[in-house]
Write a protein that holds these residues in place. Structure first.
Motif, short mmCIF file in Angstrom:
data_model
loop_
_atom_site.label_atom_id
_atom_site.label_comp_id
_atom_site.label_asym_id
_atom_site.label_seq_id
_atom_site.Cartn_x
_atom_site.Cartn_y
_atom_site.Cartn_z
N GLY A 16 -4.73 8.63 -24.23
CA GLY A 16 -3.93 7.74 -23.64
C GLY A 16 -4.17 6.69 -22.84
N SER A 17 -3.31 6.31 -22.23
CA SER A 17 -3.61 4.95 -21.12
C SER A 17 -2.50 5.34 -19.68
N LEU A 18 -2.99 5.03 -18.81
CA LEU A 18 -2.17 4.88 -17.50
C LEU A 18 -2.47 3.67 -16.67
N ARG A 19 -1.81 3.23 -16.02
CA ARG A 19 -2.16 2.07 -15.11
C ARG A 19 -1.70 2.41 -13.56
N LEU A 20 -2.51 2.51 -12.77
CA LEU A 20 -2.36 2.85 -11.34
C LEU A 20 -2.20 1.76 -10.56
N SER A 21 -1.49 1.62 -9.44
CA SER A 21 -1.12 0.35 -8.42
C SER A 21 -1.42 0.95 -7.15
N CYS A 22 -1.99 0.05 -6.18
CA CYS A 22 -1.97 0.39 -4.70
C CYS A 22 -1.82 -0.87 -3.92
N ALA A 23 -0.61 -0.76 -3.33
CA ALA A 23 -0.16 -2.00 -2.61
C ALA A 23 -0.50 -1.78 -1.07
N ALA A 24 -0.83 -2.75 -0.54
CA ALA A 24 -1.10 -2.66 1.23
C ALA A 24 -0.06 -3.60 1.89
N SER A 25 0.35 -3.08 2.83
CA SER A 25 1.42 -3.69 3.56
C SER A 25 1.32 -3.68 5.15
N GLY A 26 1.67 -4.47 5.87
CA GLY A 26 1.64 -4.25 7.52
C GLY A 26 0.96 -5.44 7.82
N SER A 27 0.03 -5.57 9.08
CA SER A 27 -0.46 -6.59 9.64
C SER A 27 -1.76 -6.82 9.18
N LYS A 86 -9.69 11.19 -20.99
CA LYS A 86 -10.35 12.44 -21.40
C LYS A 86 -9.55 13.42 -20.24
N PRO A 87 -9.56 14.84 -20.57
CA PRO A 87 -9.34 15.75 -20.13
C PRO A 87 -10.02 15.93 -18.72
N THR A 113 -2.57 9.83 -6.12
CA THR A 113 -1.67 9.98 -6.90
C THR A 113 -2.09 10.87 -8.19
N GLN A 114 -1.57 11.94 -8.55
CA GLN A 114 -2.07 12.91 -9.78
C GLN A 114 -2.17 12.18 -10.92
N VAL A 115 -3.24 12.58 -11.88
CA VAL A 115 -3.50 11.98 -13.04
C VAL A 115 -3.87 13.31 -13.73
N THR A 116 -3.11 13.53 -14.89
CA THR A 116 -3.47 14.87 -15.81
C THR A 116 -3.60 14.52 -17.21
N VAL A 117 -4.67 14.78 -17.76
CA VAL A 117 -4.93 14.54 -19.04
C VAL A 117 -5.10 15.91 -19.90
N SER A 118 -4.07 15.93 -20.80
CA SER A 118 -3.98 16.98 -21.65
C SER A 118 -4.86 16.72 -22.92
N SER A 119 -5.30 17.83 -23.48
CA SER A 119 -6.28 18.02 -24.45
C SER A 119 -5.42 18.10 -25.88
#
Length: 119
Positions: A16-27, A86-87, A113-119
């Motif tokens: 399968g597929s997943l998409r992670l995002s990470c946004a920075a904020s502040g000064s 993959k697992p 962030t937790q990513v868990t890949v099941s077989s």
């Protein structure tokens, strides 16, 4: 003060597929390298992929051809598209950014962030 907020982890079946995002904020004045790291239970944190301010990328050999890193400078955001999972990709994924602010150049980390890949 600068904060990084991650999203997109979860449980997925192998292939399968997943998409992670990470946004920075502040000064934030500007951002140099952006990257993703991961840490599996009992293992050291390792680099997954990194992207420079110019758009050059480098990936861990174990994810080449399956994972793609990208950035949106207007949104101060980095993404990790993960395909053919993959697992052994199971881990906590952390984003990392080298950010110029009024405090100088500092490396910041997301909360993970937790990513868990099941077989």
């Amino acid at each position: 003060q600068v904060q990084l907020v991650e999203s997109g982890g979860g449980l997925v079946q192998a292939g399968g597929s997943l998409r992670l995002s990470c946004a920075a904020s502040g000064s934030i004045h500007s951002i140099n390298d952006m990257g993703w790291y991961r840490q599996a239970p009992g293992k050291q944190r390792e680099l997954v992929a990194v992207i420079t301010s110019g758009g050059s990328t480098n990936e861990n050999d174990s994810v080449k051809g399956r994972f793609t890193i990208a950035r949106d400078n207007a949104k101060n955001t980095v993404y990790l598209q993960m395909n053919s999972l993959k697992p052994e990709d199971t881990a906590v994924y952390y984003c990392n950014m080298h950010i110029w602010s009024r405090y100088g150049l500092t490396a910041y980390w997301g909360q993970g962030t937790q990513v868990t890949v099941s077989s």
